[in-house]
Design an enzyme around this catalytic site. Structure first.
Site, PDB file in Angstrom:
ATOM      1  N   ASP A  68       5.878   5.891  -3.166  1.00 35.27           N
ATOM      2  CA  ASP A  68       5.132   4.735  -3.645  1.00 35.27           C
ATOM      3  C   ASP A  68       5.079   4.743  -5.166  1.00 35.27           C
ATOM      4  O   ASP A  68       4.452   5.611  -5.768  1.00 35.27           O
ATOM      5  CB  ASP A  68       3.722   4.769  -3.055  1.00 35.27           C
ATOM      6  CG  ASP A  68       2.879   3.574  -3.455  1.00 35.27           C
ATOM      7  OD1 ASP A  68       3.428   2.627  -4.040  1.00 35.27           O
ATOM      8  OD2 ASP A  68       1.669   3.584  -3.172  1.00 35.27           O
ATOM      9  N   ASP A 104       5.608  -2.024  -7.760  1.00 37.27           N
ATOM     10  CA  ASP A 104       4.918  -1.466  -6.599  1.00 37.27           C
ATOM     11  C   ASP A 104       5.796  -1.487  -5.350  1.00 37.27           C
ATOM     12  O   ASP A 104       5.970  -2.536  -4.726  1.00 37.27           O
ATOM     13  CB  ASP A 104       3.641  -2.263  -6.350  1.00 37.27           C
ATOM     14  CG  ASP A 104       2.763  -1.656  -5.280  1.00 37.27           C
ATOM     15  OD1 ASP A 104       3.052  -0.521  -4.849  1.00 37.27           O
ATOM     16  OD2 ASP A 104       1.787  -2.302  -4.874  1.00 37.27           O
TER      17      ASP A 104
END
Length: 407
Positions: free
Chosen positions: A281, A65
């Site tokens: 992301d 992440d």
């Protein structure tokens, strides 16, 4: 796909709530690597690494992440050393010789980690606790600790142990039940990438294979100078660090089918408070665009597909244009191109924005978000590409790559 969208919707609600903390830049020539896989075989849209944590080391599966700083694992720590049966999937920190609780009264807790903390600190020796919550009820709570992790070092080809790496010992979580935790690669000083920078420098990279890849298709998350870079011709564009936690991109426009779309410049540029900007992301699956830019993009993408049979379903969770794939050809779909301030462009393959939803059904794989808000370049649009984050220079490198090493 449904669980994928539920995670993305949750994630979007909490983006843009954090403040930026730029870390010192160092550069090294060596590298370490962690195996990286698609979560397709588990029905998920994320990408995962496996990493060994603790002494003795134990393997855990973590979501990769770049949109968060906190690295955490499901964890049990027995403060009173009372005998208890710890769930098998949990990390029993009490048995790890290298596990060190970060005290609430420490400088690290009060200065470095204060934004993630619970409001109360009962005593200075109490654990430095965190609470990450989501508006849909998903959350994770626990406390910070320093622990030993193992990574594969290229010099020896063997695992090496890195000590005093900041992790979160999560004693309660909801909404993230299919993995052991999250590997936070954001820009703050307590992220995992910041810990790795002490040894391998302020550069990390990854290659995302097709998100539908089988579990035996393995690539790597690299820290330091990756071995594959020399085989690729990278483009570079600027990374911006003015949006809290996130890696923002300096986008000037978007073209579809060679035509620049009429999207207001403020969509792409963070205003310093609560609106604008686009981030990259790895933890969000479908790319997201705030209104009204979403409508402009959808109008351009749907125009050549209007003669295909529409499929109306209630479970697409934000994907608004789905169709029967019978008769579909990729040549029908116009190019989708991001334009960066320095003249470089990124053009994902058609399969990255026309996605398989179910047997015989495809959808335009982007979703809308409210304005004001952020645009997000998600991991499906990043697939089949190598991405290199050069924190030292503030650059993002990228190049097409099959990312399909099989073991």
């Amino acid at each position: 796909m449904k669980r994928l969208m539920e995670r993305d919707n949750t994630r979007q609600k909490v983006i843009a709530k954090r403040t930026n903390q730029r870390r010192e830049a160092i550069e090294f020539d060596e590298y370490a690597e962690l195996p990286l896989r698609s979560g397709s075989s588990m029905g998920d849209g994320e990408y995962f690494i496996s990493m060994r944590i603790g002494s003795p080391p134990r393997k855990f599966l973590l979501i990769v992440d770049t949109g968060s700083d906190l690295t955490w694992i499901k964890c049990w720590y027995n403060y009173d050393f009372v005998s208890i049966d710890v769930p098998k999937k949990f990390f029993n920190a009490t048995r790890s010789r290298s596990f060190k609780v970060v005290p609430c009264g420490s400088v690290a807790c009060q200065k470095k980690l204060h934004e993630a903390l619970l409001d109360k600190c009962p005593t200075t020796s109490s654990p430095c606790r965190f609470d990450y919550g989501y508006e849909d009820g998903s959350s994770v709570t626990g406390f910070f600790a320093n622990e030993t992790v193992s990574v594969r070092d290229h010099r020896t080809g063997k695992k090496i142990r890195l000590h005093d790496v900041m992790i979160g010992c999560a004693d309660w979580s909801t909404g993230i039940n299919h993995v052991d935790g999250v590997l936070g690669l954001g820009i703050r000083k307590h992220s995992f990438s910041a810990s790795m920078a002490r040894v391998y420098g302020t550069k990390f990279s990854y290659c995302l294979a097709d998100h539908l890849s089988a579990s035996d298709i393995v690539n790597y998350l690299w820290f330091g100078e990756s071995p594959v870079k020399k085989h690729l011709k990278l483009k570079y564009t600027e990374l911006l660090f003015d949006i809290p936690t996130f890696y923002a991109l300096n986008v000037t426009g978007l073209s579809i089918g060679g035509v620049m779309l009429d999207i207001a410049p403020e969509i792409w540029r963070w205003n310093g408070k609560d609106r604008g900007g686009i981030i990259i992301d790895s933890g969000t699956s479908l790319s997201q665009f705030p209104m009204p830019s979403y409508n402009v993009i959808m109008a351009a993408l749907t125009a050549p597909l209007v003669n295909l049979k529409r499929v109306i379903r209630t479970d697409t969770d934000g994907m608004q244009f789905c169709f029967d794939s019978n008769g579909f050809r990729e040549s029908m779909v116009p190019s989708f191109v991001f334009h960066f301030y320095n003249g470089e462009t990124f053009s994902p393959p058609v399969k990255s924005y026309i996605v398989d939803f179910a047997d015989g059904v495809k959808c335009i794989g982007i979703v809308s978000t409210d304005w004001p808000g952020l645009a997000i370049l998600g991991n499906i649009m990043q697939q089949d590409h190598y991405w290199e984050y050069e924190i030292l220079r503030g650059w993002l490198g990228f190049a097409a790559s099959a990312c399909n090493r099989k073991y």
